[in-house]
Scaffold this motif. Structure first.
Motif, PDB file in Angstrom:
ATOM      1  N   TYR A 140       2.976   4.429   0.787  1.00 28.19           N
ATOM      2  CA  TYR A 140       3.500   5.072   1.994  1.00 28.19           C
ATOM      3  C   TYR A 140       3.067   6.528   1.976  1.00 28.19           C
ATOM      4  CZ  TYR A 140       6.822   7.107   5.291  1.00 28.19           C
ATOM      5  OH  TYR A 140       7.391   7.793   6.340  1.00 28.19           O
TER       6      TYR A 140
ATOM      7  N   LYS B 137       4.922  -1.415   2.125  1.00 29.65           N
ATOM      8  CA  LYS B 137       4.524  -0.110   1.590  1.00 29.65           C
ATOM      9  C   LYS B 137       5.214   0.134   0.240  1.00 29.65           C
ATOM     10  CE  LYS B 137       2.265   1.301   5.351  1.00 29.65           C
ATOM     11  NZ  LYS B 137       0.814   1.596   5.359  1.00 29.65           N
TER      12      LYS B 137
ATOM     13  N   TYR C 195       6.795   3.220  -2.214  1.00 23.57           N
ATOM     14  CA  TYR C 195       7.397   4.526  -1.983  1.00 23.57           C
ATOM     15  C   TYR C 195       7.578   5.289  -3.295  1.00 23.57           C
ATOM     16  CZ  TYR C 195       8.436   2.851   2.706  1.00 23.57           C
ATOM     17  OH  TYR C 195       8.321   2.374   3.989  1.00 23.57           O
TER      18      TYR C 195
ATOM     19  N   GLN D 262       7.803  -2.361  -3.939  1.00 21.70           N
ATOM     20  CA  GLN D 262       7.892  -1.160  -3.108  1.00 21.70           C
ATOM     21  C   GLN D 262       8.142   0.106  -3.944  1.00 21.70           C
ATOM     22  OE1 GLN D 262       9.883  -3.900  -2.552  1.00 21.70           O
ATOM     23  NE2 GLN D 262       8.718  -4.817  -0.870  1.00 21.70           N
TER      24      GLN D 262
ATOM     25  N   THR E 203       0.855  -1.179   0.000  1.00 23.64           N
ATOM     26  CA  THR E 203       0.000   0.000   0.000  1.00 23.64           C
ATOM     27  C   THR E 203       0.898   1.238   0.000  1.00 23.64           C
ATOM     28  OG1 THR E 203      -0.086  -0.010   2.419  1.00 23.64           O
ATOM     29  CG2 THR E 203      -1.866  -1.152   1.223  1.00 23.64           C
TER      30      THR E 203
END
Length: 778
Positions: A43, A545, A547, A626, A41
């Protein structure tokens, strides 16, 4: 992470780190599992979390600055050429000094720094803290029990047995710079003198009222060779033939260099802005031309050389044939950078002959043309890309025959020296050693005949070497961006390692929580070519997360820019700690690969390698979930400023935010030599078509511009005209003008504003409200 097992890393992090950094080890060990699940998900930190991130970055930046990191050494060779000393940064900002006997292969501490600082303090009567004691010169006595050292511009003689010191007279030391090439490089366009004495010292040549004269030293006989010169179009740039029988000079048609202007708005003690100007050639500007002529002392004649004027750069250096004053050669690069020649001139008739005549449909990189003239053997060592890779040729000056010395799909980067007696060339190159990053530098020597190629630096890594004054020894420093440097002392004849001088310990660095950068490779736009880059991640990155990505871009074709040597403490690493994945990439159009790779930039600076960069970032995201490709930012300075703004103009579907500092937003406004090299001459419609200013109406995403009002590299109006075009197109953007600043990214304040900008637009968070002295959460 070289030299550390996974288990030792986990132990070290548990023992030394604050709580959040253990998460880094978890990422290291379990990221593969998350990559398979691909359940991440975005960040999106809260304001409180963002404040803490800023505080953590400040702590890390402070911690890194205190670390005794040593990436290389500078040897200070003694006069005997067998021994040297060097300094190293130690704990608590102290410098330690070492003495090395290369002949015996022994290294020892030169002295105890604290004891020596105390000894010097006792002589001067002033305190000398050990962490501020810096030695600039050091000479060992023959018995190694006494040294002379220079501290704060004063010399001291010290006994190493009892540390008794006393002031002594200045000591004269013959300095030797180990980082300079063995042979001086003469600037290609290093002009002759305007007044000169003949080699036989019988005549003096001079210019008077724009005309060429020669006057006998004895007797005063005077010859006037020309009458058509004047103040507006004078003759000049005189040089003599070695036999003193001929003069070479030029009929010059001068062109004044135009000026650019800027205003200093905030000079202390004034109430008005100060207008400043300086000379600045821009693409398409007229150049001074030089028409070469020969003048004979014997018959007082004037003879035109060939049919061409020199209309680019100045009067060239002349190379006379050894033992023969009938012929000389000079070099000529045609404006537009598509033809390079070595031209021979016959002084008896003025006729010319091309010994080297290289032509290309794209460009010849003028600044990397290498020629070395060997007059005794009538040879020229020439480095060229004419076969598609940069290689060394031997050219016979008499016949024009060219013989290839090096060959293959790799690049000769630079020539260190030429050993005429042994007929060897010493050079460095990239891409020769298979299985390595093609940008890694290795050092070699090879015979003129192309045989007996020797690699002085066979170890994997990016190398830098320096030689002892007699070249019996050399110091080889090598590393990778994520592999600690090693410094070896080697024997030049045998190539064997005498001793390892240094090997950087990473324990303290890793204990800060830093994650070393990753080298990443993906295919370029052609689906075949490897594109190389580096990745920096937050130390406390949560593998669950995704980024934002920020690209540090500089696509200037003059070089390649991704770091190859160990240096993890930099701005990219620091920015990453705020919650970004920061990358740097060398796309097509940059240098140090094949000619075809480089040619992508020709008439095409707006390309900036973006097709390769975008594919590279997408490939990174395919491997690591990520990486959030829906939130990609980019920043750069100078040409990188042009590139970063161009990202939002030409690729807004991928790049969403950009910070552009002192960009050359229109190549017609920027410096002539750089832009004509890549964009060509004459200035055509492609200059306007690729201009950020012309395309300002295409802006999408979030843009911040930074400019120093006193920039003498790229005129500030390049940014201001871009601003004007953005306003006329009703575009939103941020502008930071730094009073009094030159060619810069805005300095500490500009870098702070850049971070805040990306935090707002990519993390959707608010940075600290500094005007309200908002502090971080501890």
């Amino acid at each position: 992470m070289a030299n550390f097992s996974q288990s030792s890393l986990i132990y070290m992090h548990r023992k030394y780190l604050h709580p959040f950094t253990f998460l880094f080890v978890s990422i290291f060990t379990v990221s593969a599992g998350y990559a398979q699940q691909n359940t991440v998900t975005p960040y999106l930190p809260s304001h409180a979390q963002m404040l803490q991130a800023y505080a953590n970055v400040n702590k890390l930046d402070s911690a890194w600055k205190k670390l005794p990191l040593n990436y290389t050494i500078r040897p200070n060779w003694q006069s005997n050429g067998r021994q040297f000393w060097y300094g190293m940064r130690a704990a608590d900002n102290q410098s330690d000094y070492y003495f090395v006997d290369a002949e015996q292969g022994k290294k020892q501490k030169a002295f105890d720094t604290r004891k020596m600082a105390e000894a010097i303090a006792s002589v001067t009567g002033k305190p000398v803290p050990a962490n501020k004691f810096r030695v600039t010169q050091l000479v060992y006595g023959a018995d190694k029990k006494e040294i002379r050292l220079k501290y704060n511009d004063a010399w001291f003689k010290c006994n190493l047995d009892n540390y008794h010191c006393e002031k002594t007279a200045d000591t004269v030391i013959k300095t030797y710079d180990p980082n300079q090439p063995l042979q001086r490089r003469r600037y290609r366009w290093e002009s002759p003198l305007n007044d000169s004495l003949s080699p036989d010292k019988q005549w003096v040549a001079f210019v008077e009222n724009g005309n060429i004269y020669a006057k006998a030293v004895k007797g005063g006989t005077e010859i006037q060779f020309t009458t058509d010169g004047n103040a507006d179009k004078p003759y000049g740039e005189i040089s003599w033939s070695p036999d003193s029988r001929h003069l070479v000079a030029y009929h010059i048609d001068p062109r004044k260099i135009k000026e650019v202007y800027y205003v200093l708005s905030s000079v202390p003690g004034t109430t008005r802005g100060q207008l400043k100007s300086h000379e600045y050639d821009q693409p398409g500007d007229e150049f001074t031309t030089y028409e070469p002529f020969l003048f004979s002392i014997a018959d007082k004649s004037k003879l035109k050389v060939g049919d061409e004027k020199i209309d680019f750069f100045g009067a060239p250096a002349l190379h006379w044939r050894d033992g023969n004053s009938r012929y000389f050669t000079y070099e000529k690069v045609d404006r537009g950078h598509q033809r390079f020649r070595v031209i021979e001139v016959d002084v008896e008739n003025g006729k010319t002959r091309n010994i080297i005549d290289e032509k290309t449909n794209t460009f010849i990189y003028e600044q990397r043309i290498y020629t070395r003239y060997l007059p005794k053997t009538h040879e020229i060592i020439w480095v060229t890309e004419k076969d598609g890779w940069r290689h060394i040729y031997i050219v016979n000056e008499l016949t024009g025959t060219q013989k290839l010395v090096t060959r293959g799909n790799w690049v000769v980067r630079d020539i260190d020296s030429v050993d005429v007696k042994k007929r060897e060339i010493w050079f460095n190159a990239g891409g020769k050693n298979e299985g390595e990053d093609p940008y890694f530098l290795h050092y070699y020597r090879i015979g003129f005949d192309g045989k007996n190629l020797v690699d002085l630096t066979p170890e994997k890594g990016n190398h830098s070497i320096s030689f002892s004054p007699d070249r019996k020894y050399y110091i080889d420093t090598y590393s990778e961006v994520n592999v600690a440097p090693r410094v070896l002392l080697k024997n030049t004849l045998t190539l064997k390692t005498i001793t390892e001088l240094e090997h950087q310990d990473l324990t303290d660095l890793l204990a800060t929580g830093i994650k070393l950068p990753e080298v990443f490779v993906a295919k370029g736009r052609d689906g075949k070519t490897d594109i190389w880059g580096v990745v920096y991640r937050p130390a406390n990155m949560d593998p669950a997360k995704s980024y934002p990505v920020i690209e540090n871009i500089y696509a200037g074709p003059q070089d390649s820019f991704v770091p190859k040597s160990f240096s993890p403490v930099n701005e990219m690493q620091s920015i990453a700690q705020l919650g970004f994945i920061v990358v740097q990439i060398d796309g097509m159009g940059t240098a140090n690969r094949s000619k075809a790779f480089h040619d992508v930039c020709w008439h095409n600076l707006a390309d900036a390698g973006f097709p390769d960069r975008i594919l590279w970032i997408k490939a990174l995201a395919a491997k690591y979930p990520q990486v959030d490709t829906s939130r990609v930012g980019v920043y750069g300075t100078s040409a990188g400023g042009q590139n970063s703004a161009g990202a939002l103009l030409f690729h807004p579907d991928f790049y969403k935010a950009a910070v552009s500092a002192c960009g050359c937003h229109d190549n017609r406004i920027d410096k002539q030599w750089w832009n004509e090299q890549w964009m060509g001459y004459p200035v055509g419609p492609h200059y306007e078509q690729q201009s950020n200013i012309t395309n300002a109406g295409k802006l999408q995403g979030s843009l911040m511009l930074i400019v120093g009002e006193a920039d003498t590299n790229v005129p500030p109006e390049s940014t201001y005209r871009f601003v004007d075009a953005l306003i006329k197109n009703n575009k939103d953007f941020d502008l930071l003008t730094v009073p009094g600043a030159g060619h810069t990214d805005g300095g500490p304040y500009g870098r702070q504003k850049k971070r805040d900008f990306f935090v707002r637009h990519l993390l959707k968070a608010e940075p600290p409200a500094r005007n309200y002295q908002e502090s971080s959460v501890e």
